[in-house]
Scaffold this motif. Structure first.
Motif, PDB file in Angstrom:
ATOM      1  N   HIS A 194      -6.052   4.375  -2.320  1.00  0.00           N
ATOM      2  CA  HIS A 194      -5.211   5.008  -3.340  1.00  0.00           C
ATOM      3  C   HIS A 194      -5.265   4.198  -4.647  1.00  0.00           C
ATOM      4  CE1 HIS A 194      -1.451   7.462  -4.251  1.00  0.00           C
ATOM      5  NE2 HIS A 194      -1.302   6.494  -5.129  1.00  0.00           N
ATOM      6  N   GLY A 195      -5.106   2.881  -4.525  1.00  0.00           N
ATOM      7  CA  GLY A 195      -5.103   2.029  -5.714  1.00  0.00           C
ATOM      8  C   GLY A 195      -6.461   1.964  -6.380  1.00  0.00           C
ATOM      9  N   THR A 196      -7.514   1.871  -5.578  1.00  0.00           N
ATOM     10  CA  THR A 196      -8.858   1.800  -6.150  1.00  0.00           C
ATOM     11  C   THR A 196      -9.218   3.100  -6.857  1.00  0.00           C
ATOM     12  OG1 THR A 196      -9.522   0.234  -4.442  1.00  0.00           O
ATOM     13  CG2 THR A 196     -11.290   1.341  -5.637  1.00  0.00           C
ATOM     14  N   ALA A 241      -3.379   2.134   0.931  1.00  0.00           N
ATOM     15  CA  ALA A 241      -2.995   1.588  -0.376  1.00  0.00           C
ATOM     16  C   ALA A 241      -4.227   1.160  -1.153  1.00  0.00           C
ATOM     17  CB  ALA A 241      -2.035   0.413  -0.200  1.00  0.00           C
ATOM     18  N   MET A 242      -5.204   0.565  -0.466  1.00  0.00           N
ATOM     19  CA  MET A 242      -6.401   0.117  -1.184  1.00  0.00           C
ATOM     20  C   MET A 242      -7.227   1.296  -1.696  1.00  0.00           C
ATOM     21  SD  MET A 242      -6.563  -3.052  -1.797  1.00  0.00           S
ATOM     22  CE  MET A 242      -8.253  -3.138  -2.377  1.00  0.00           C
ATOM     23  N   GLY A 291      -0.249   9.249  -0.934  1.00  0.00           N
ATOM     24  CA  GLY A 291       0.977   8.845  -1.611  1.00  0.00           C
ATOM     25  C   GLY A 291       2.203   9.151  -0.772  1.00  0.00           C
TER      26      GLY A 291
END
Lengths: 152, 139
Positions: A90-92, A87-88, A38
């Motif tokens: 973190h988002g997943t 990002a992928m 983050g």
């Protein structure tokens, strides 16, 4: 006479959750990763948004030539690659938490997380391939759509 | 913040969240809800965004045509919403890290949410006019 439980009595061992989705310290590492990634993503994404939406003519300047010009520099290739992966993940991981929280049926959870991991794999593989195999000067394209460094 | 001390028997005291919980009620809970909602929204946009960018690998024409749809006013407003979601998620993420890692974080978590909202307003006030000018052709 009614009896109440002795408040000082040792607490009975907590029932084990009926479903454990991870073992060992996996959730701890996930927790740490969310914070570390983050912090990095704030820099990466704010830089990305500034370059693409604020600097110059913002979104109205974005076209093939703009992307090709950016990816001509290894800095932006690495920037975008790092952003994609962090990002992928973190988002997943965030979506995994949301699914675990709200999908109470085993089957539903299994299906939703299966779809989630499929979307993760497809997106990360596709994005990585695009960054590494990108050709800024395709020979069959009209020259006026290409960045200025493409000379026929 | 200097809240007026309430007597334990007052009705307000009953409504207060139990001591030691940060994520139940008021600022602590609603920031958690907003963090979750913005996070899910950003995730789905990210999937679409990687797909549309991948069109650079198909042809310049294909990419330009699809990215052209991002420039119409409706999508322009959508992008403003997306940036708003990202800015909130980012600033509140810093607040979460401070709650978790800074000894006084839990004590100041409410004030920090208002700081997050203040910084959010300032950032969006800087971004929105410029972006909307690009979208609506102010140049």
């Amino acid at each position: 006479m009614t009896t109440i439980a002795d408040p000082k009595a040792p607490r009975p061992p907590r029932a084990r959750p009926s479903r454990l989705t991870t073992r060992g310290n996996t959730e701890l590492y996930g927790w740490v990763f969310m914070r570390a990634s983050g912090a990095l993503l704030i820099v990466l994404i704010f830089g990305h948004l500034f370059m693409n939406l604020v600097a110059g003519d913002g979104i109205s300047a974005i076209d093939f030539g703009f992307v090709a010009g950016k990816w001509a520099s290894p800095l932006w290739q690495i920037w975008d690659l790092l952003m994609l992966w962090l990002a992928m993940i973190h988002g997943t991981n965030g979506m995994r938490t949301v699914v675990n929280d709200y999908a109470s049926k085993d089957g539903t959870r299994l299906v939703l997380k299966g779809l989630l991991y499929l979307a993760f794999t497809v997106t990360v593989v596709l994005g990585t391939l695009v960054i590494f195999t990108f050709n800024p000067c395709p020979t069959d394209a009209p020259l006026d759509l290409l960045p200025s460094f493409c000379t026929a | 913040m200097s809240a007026a001390p309430t007597a334990p028997s007052s009705p307000q005291a009953k409504k207060k969240a139990p001591l030691g919980t940060l994520y139940r009620g008021r600022e602590g809970m609603w920031s958690w809800v907003a963090h979750r909602v913005t996070g899910v929204a950003i995730f789905f946009f990210l999937l679409v965004h990687v797909l549309d960018t991948s069109l650079v690998r198909v042809s310049p024409e294909a990419y330009n045509e699809v990215i052209g749809t991002y420039k119409n006013p409706v999508m322009g407003l959508g992008e403003a919403g997306l940036v708003a979601a990202i800015v909130f998620h980012a600033f509140n993420g810093v607040r979460i890290m401070l709650v978790d890692f800074w000894a006084k974080g839990p004590k100041y978590q409410r004030v920090m949410l208002w700081i997050v909202i203040g910084l959010f307003v300032v950032t969006m006030a800087g971004f929105l006019p410029r972006h909307l000018m690009h979208v609506f052709g102010g140049e």
